[in-house]
Design an enzyme around this catalytic site. Structure first.
Site, PDB file in Angstrom:
ATOM      1  N   LYS A  75      -5.592  -0.242  15.238  1.00 26.70           N
ATOM      2  CA  LYS A  75      -6.192   0.525  14.152  1.00 26.70           C
ATOM      3  C   LYS A  75      -7.303   1.432  14.672  1.00 26.70           C
ATOM      4  CE  LYS A  75      -3.571  -0.938  10.830  1.00 26.70           C
ATOM      5  NZ  LYS A  75      -2.614  -0.023  10.164  1.00 26.70           N
ATOM      6  N   LYS A 109       3.636  14.000  15.427  1.00 24.71           N
ATOM      7  CA  LYS A 109       4.405  14.920  16.267  1.00 24.71           C
ATOM      8  C   LYS A 109       5.472  15.662  15.477  1.00 24.71           C
ATOM      9  CE  LYS A 109       7.312  15.005  20.423  1.00 24.71           C
ATOM     10  NZ  LYS A 109       7.835  14.205  21.577  1.00 24.71           N
ATOM     11  N   THR A 120      -1.355  -7.579  -1.527  1.00 24.90           N
ATOM     12  CA  THR A 120       0.023  -7.157  -1.273  1.00 24.90           C
ATOM     13  C   THR A 120       0.827  -8.354  -0.780  1.00 24.90           C
ATOM     14  OG1 THR A 120      -0.391  -6.610   1.046  1.00 24.90           O
ATOM     15  CG2 THR A 120      -0.797  -4.868  -0.574  1.00 24.90           C
ATOM     16  N   VAL A 171      -6.314  -6.139   0.490  1.00 26.34           N
ATOM     17  CA  VAL A 171      -5.548  -5.576  -0.615  1.00 26.34           C
ATOM     18  C   VAL A 171      -4.471  -6.583  -0.994  1.00 26.34           C
ATOM     19  CG1 VAL A 171      -4.080  -3.675  -1.395  1.00 26.34           C
ATOM     20  CG2 VAL A 171      -6.007  -3.224   0.140  1.00 26.34           C
ATOM     21  N   TYR A 191      -4.009  -6.002  16.566  1.00 22.31           N
ATOM     22  CA  TYR A 191      -4.167  -5.272  15.306  1.00 22.31           C
ATOM     23  C   TYR A 191      -5.428  -4.410  15.261  1.00 22.31           C
ATOM     24  CZ  TYR A 191      -4.112  -4.384  10.267  1.00 22.31           C
ATOM     25  OH  TYR A 191      -4.115  -3.775   9.031  1.00 22.31           O
ATOM     26  N   ILE A 205       0.828  -1.208   0.000  1.00 18.92           N
ATOM     27  CA  ILE A 205       0.000   0.000   0.000  1.00 18.92           C
ATOM     28  C   ILE A 205       0.862   1.257   0.000  1.00 18.92           C
ATOM     29  CG2 ILE A 205      -1.573   1.357   1.433  1.00 18.92           C
ATOM     30  CD1 ILE A 205      -2.973  -1.276   2.160  1.00 18.92           C
ATOM     31  N   ASN A 219       1.894   5.159   6.753  1.00 18.33           N
ATOM     32  CA  ASN A 219       1.473   3.832   6.342  1.00 18.33           C
ATOM     33  C   ASN A 219       2.221   2.710   7.050  1.00 18.33           C
ATOM     34  OD1 ASN A 219       0.357   1.758   4.303  1.00 18.33           O
ATOM     35  ND2 ASN A 219       2.570   1.603   4.018  1.00 18.33           N
ATOM     36  N   ASP A 250      13.150   3.707  11.385  1.00 18.14           N
ATOM     37  CA  ASP A 250      12.170   2.954  12.160  1.00 18.14           C
ATOM     38  C   ASP A 250      11.197   3.946  12.781  1.00 18.14           C
ATOM     39  OD1 ASP A 250      10.738   1.456  13.992  1.00 18.14           O
ATOM     40  OD2 ASP A 250      12.482   0.507  14.904  1.00 18.14           O
TER      41      ASP A 250
END
Length: 271
Positions: free
Chosen positions: A170, A134, A201, A199, A166, A25, A100, A73
């Site tokens: 989100k 930030k 990927t 998706v 997860y 993505i 992302n 990172d």
């Protein structure tokens, strides 16, 4: 795969950071942005992956669009500072960020959840997004406004059994995006989240296309197919562009209608 979409150079002169931009993505978002004229900086942890993605993105760039890479990172604050500094280099300013970078974790019920694994996923998805806000926000304010995109998921608001940290992470991203949108409207910095469904990927290659988990996705998707990175990329392009100037604080599904039904059944993957 979706049909190609014509762009018009709406992002010429824009500088945009895409984290996790080397694959999937993120690479799809970076390609759509560069094709509309943006100077895109993609970041990730593996230089060779970023270099390969940059070659493809450059081939698709139009209207003066470009791409550069930086390793880092997003869970390390000093690393995020360095990434943002690199993103300022093409134009001296920052107009947008697509946060992302993220990922999932082990599949288990909460009673069996490994605590360190839970914290790792929360740090990657929630802390990583917060650090991007930030350290990009002051630069977007200085530019007179901008657009920040958080990468949520269908799992952020439709239950995904056994997904552990997860969906929690989100949902946390979505709450953060709404609050940031409310706080920063006066600065003309907009915050929105994208909710991809399935998706196609590298991350989803773990799901056999002839198995019951994949079938559960298709059966619960009105359009009867899966999405592709460019489907997410085109929405990201729109949300970064001035075309979406009156849109903020929204969490937008790109899932072929999957959110109208129920989440996938991953019971067979449960440890």
């Amino acid at each position: 795969m979706s049909d190609s979409v014509k762009t018009a150079g709406n992002l010429t002169g824009y500088s945009v950071l895409v984290t996790g931009g080397g694959t999937g993505i993120g690479a799809g978002c970076a390609a759509a942005l560069a094709a509309d004229g943006a100077a895109v900086t993609i970041c990730g942890r593996r230089e060779e992956v970023l270099a390969a993605a940059a070659e493809k993105i450059n081939a698709a760039a139009q209207f003066g669009g470009s791409v550069q890479t930086v390793t880092g990172d997003v869970t390390d604050e000093q690393g995020v500072k360095s990434i943002v500094e690199r993103a300022l280099e093409p134009t001296g300013k920052l107009n947008g960020c697509v946060a992302n970078a993220g990922g999932g974790g082990s599949l288990a019920g909460y009673e069996d959840m490994d605590t360190e694994e839970f914290v790792r996923v929360m740090n990657l998805n929630v802390l990583g997004t917060m650090l991007c806000i930030k350290h990009t926000l002051p630069h977007m304010i200085a530019a007179g406004g901008g657009s920040f995109i958080g990468m949520s998921s269908l799992a952020g608001h439709v239950t995904h059994r056994w997904f552990g940290a997860y969906p929690v992470s989100k949902a946390g991203i979505e709450a953060m995006i709404r609050n940031a949108a409310d706080e920063n409207g006066p600065h003309k910095v907009r915050f929105n989240a994208i909710r991809p469904g399935f998706v196609a990927t590298e991350m989803m290659d773990m799901i056999p296309r002839d198995g019951e988990v994949y079938e559960s996705y298709i059966n619960n998707t009105p359009m009867g197919d899966v999405g592709y990175p460019e489907d997410i990329g085109q929405l990201a392009r729109f949300l970064i562009s001035p075309e979406s100037r009156w849109i903020t604080g929204q969490c937008i599904n790109v899932d072929g209608g999957h959110s109208l039904r129920r989440g996938p059944d991953f019971t067979s993957f449960k440890g």
